[in-house]
Design an enzyme around this catalytic site. Structure first.
Site, PDB file in Angstrom:
ATOM      1  N   LYS A 242      44.186 -35.692  38.320  1.00 29.33           N
ATOM      2  CA  LYS A 242      43.769 -35.957  39.993  1.00 29.33           C
ATOM      3  C   LYS A 242      44.805 -36.172  40.942  1.00 29.33           C
ATOM      4  CE  LYS A 242      39.093 -35.782  38.246  1.00 29.33           C
ATOM      5  NZ  LYS A 242      37.738 -35.763  38.274  1.00 29.33           N
TER       6      LYS A 242
ATOM      7  N   GLU B  64      39.214 -33.898  27.747  1.00 25.96           N
ATOM      8  CA  GLU B  64      40.671 -34.392  28.153  1.00 25.96           C
ATOM      9  C   GLU B  64      39.622 -35.679  28.536  1.00 25.96           C
ATOM     10  OE1 GLU B  64      40.220 -32.600  30.285  1.00 25.96           O
ATOM     11  OE2 GLU B  64      39.775 -32.248  32.446  1.00 25.96           O
ATOM     12  N   LYS B  65      40.061 -37.577  28.608  1.00 27.77           N
ATOM     13  CA  LYS B  65      39.337 -38.549  28.444  1.00 27.77           C
ATOM     14  C   LYS B  65      39.517 -39.727  29.992  1.00 27.77           C
ATOM     15  CE  LYS B  65      41.479 -39.745  24.687  1.00 27.77           C
ATOM     16  NZ  LYS B  65      41.559 -40.443  24.655  1.00 27.77           N
TER      17      LYS B  65
ATOM     18  N   TYR C 244      28.561 -37.285  17.975  1.00 23.75           N
ATOM     19  CA  TYR C 244      29.756 -37.191  18.087  1.00 23.75           C
ATOM     20  C   TYR C 244      29.421 -38.850  17.514  1.00 23.75           C
ATOM     21  CZ  TYR C 244      34.319 -38.652  18.875  1.00 23.75           C
ATOM     22  OH  TYR C 244      35.807 -39.797  18.537  1.00 23.75           O
TER      23      TYR C 244
ATOM     24  N   LYS D 244      30.621 -39.752  13.785  1.00 23.61           N
ATOM     25  CA  LYS D 244      30.951 -40.888  12.818  1.00 23.61           C
ATOM     26  C   LYS D 244      30.780 -41.883  11.920  1.00 23.61           C
ATOM     27  CE  LYS D 244      35.197 -39.564  15.243  1.00 23.61           C
ATOM     28  NZ  LYS D 244      36.087 -39.324  14.311  1.00 23.61           N
TER      29      LYS D 244
END
Ligand code: NAD
Ligand code: GDD
Length: 316
Positions: A199, A190-191, A148, A152
């Site tokens: 959570k 999700e990050k 990734y 970029k």
């Protein structure tokens, strides 16, 4: 009236950007593979289309003055660091970038914004969790820790080449973990900010939340409104970048989990488990941002997390 195209308008940052551009009074066209799932879309025109197809790219840039290119195949650590999606991530994002930039130049678009990532910085400068180096001039020799990040870096160079050879004005930001309401909060992409909120919100009083790694890895997180502010300031400046758009409020991931727990108001403990962790430490370096834009983010991480927690709690 200036006509703007937002690619990736169905996503998190793209959705917020469209809203802000509308408030500023622009005419806005959005394009994405999908509608924004949280209804965050106020564009004048929204086209469902696949930017890997050059014909779609040609169609969406028609009549446009400025483009914001945010469409990418991206996710948090659970998506980009497992290695399972590398081919798709590189192929899908590179095709979007090639097609949108090529079509924009041919159509006579004046200016284009490209959303790069802190993931392009070399891993060797991010081994010490307490002292990571992410100044813009530390990008080379290149050694991103994910495909990734390599895509970029390639695309940054692609955009700058078009500026040099064809004269299209380019602005490039390296985002450092942007978070806030209407961002992906479940499903695997999700990050950490959304994952911690989810959570903690889902946990039963007295229970525990799982955190990947030993929790000593560090990051900084920038709230979405400040990200959008910085993007617009960059776009309106005469500086091409690349420039970091991030926060300098670095925190360990266990302390970050504790922050989410405190916001939840519950008594919860942390269980560190194995998981994809990425670099050991990362923090934005905002010297260049401040120098070029005379601006830097000011909102505390905790304030942004409170708002994000509330939104995710409502989603659940
Ligand atoms: P996001 O996943 O919410 O948004 C990206 C959007 O691009 C999605 O809605 C997706 O459907 C769309 N898209 C993907 N492939 C497409 C295609 N072929 N055709 C049309 N649309 C397509 O991600 P985001 O957080 O809003 O990120 C926006 C940009 O910023 C991305 O380029 C991302 O890599 C970059 N970035 C984000 C962060 C962050 O923390 N959110 C950090 C660094 C860089
Ligand atoms: N996502 C997630 N979920 N991360 C967790 C979790 C969890 O449940 N528990 C602990 N973590 C840890 C990860 O292991 C990682 O070390 C850290 O939290 C941050 O993870 P993410 O927020 O998922 O990603 P990142 O900071 O490594 O990379 C993100 O930011 C880049 C820009 O700074 C990604 O979104 C990239 O796509 C982005 O370009």
């Amino acid at each position: 009236m200036k006509k703007i195209l937002v690619c990736g308008a169905g996503g998190f940052i793209g959705g917020h950007l469209v809203n802000r551009l509308k408030k500023e009074g622009f005419w806005v066209r959005g394009v994405d593979l999908k509608e924004n799932e949280y209804g965050n879309n106020n564009s004048d025109e929204f086209i469902i289309g696949d930017l890997r197809d050059p014909e779609i790219a040609k169609k969406v840039v028609k009549g446009i003055d400025e483009v914001y290119q945010l469409a990418a195949d991206m996710g948090g650590a659970g998506y980009i660091f497992t290695g399972e999606h590398d081919a798709d991530v590189m192929n899908n994002s590179a095709l979007c970038n090639l097609n949108v930039l090529g079509a924009s130049q041919k159509e006579g678009v004046k200016k284009i914004f490209y959303s790069s990532s802190a993931c392009m910085y070399p891993e060797y400068n991010q081994m010490d969790p307490n002292n990571p180096k992410c100044s813009e001039d530390s990008a080379y020799p290149a050694a991103p820790d994910s495909e990734y990040g390599w895509e970029k870096l390639f695309s940054e160079r692609l955009y700058l080449s078009y500026q040099r050879n064809y004269g299209i004005e380019v602005r490039i930001a390296r985002f450092h973990n942007i978070f806030g309401p209407q961002g992906t909060w479940n499903g695997g992409k999700e990050k950490a900010p959304a994952a911690m909120c989810r959570k903690a919100a889902e946990a039963m009083e007295g229970g525990q939340i799982e955190v990947w790694g030993d929790g000593k890895q560090t990051r900084s997180f920038l709230y979405i409104d400040e990200c959008i502010e910085a993007v617009l300031r960059l776009m309106n400046s005469d500086f091409s970048g690349p420039v970091n758009i991030g926060s300098e409020e670095m925190i360990s991931i266990n302390d970050f989990a504790k922050m989410a727990i405190e916001i939840s108001g519950k008594e919860l403990s942390i269980k560190n488990i194995e998981g994809p962790t990425g670099v050991r430490g990362r923090n934005s370096d905002n010297k260049l941002l401040f120098e070029k834009l005379n601006w830097q983010p000011s909102q505390s991480l905790k304030d942004g997390m409170r708002t994000t927690y509330k939104w995710i709690e409502n989603q659940i």
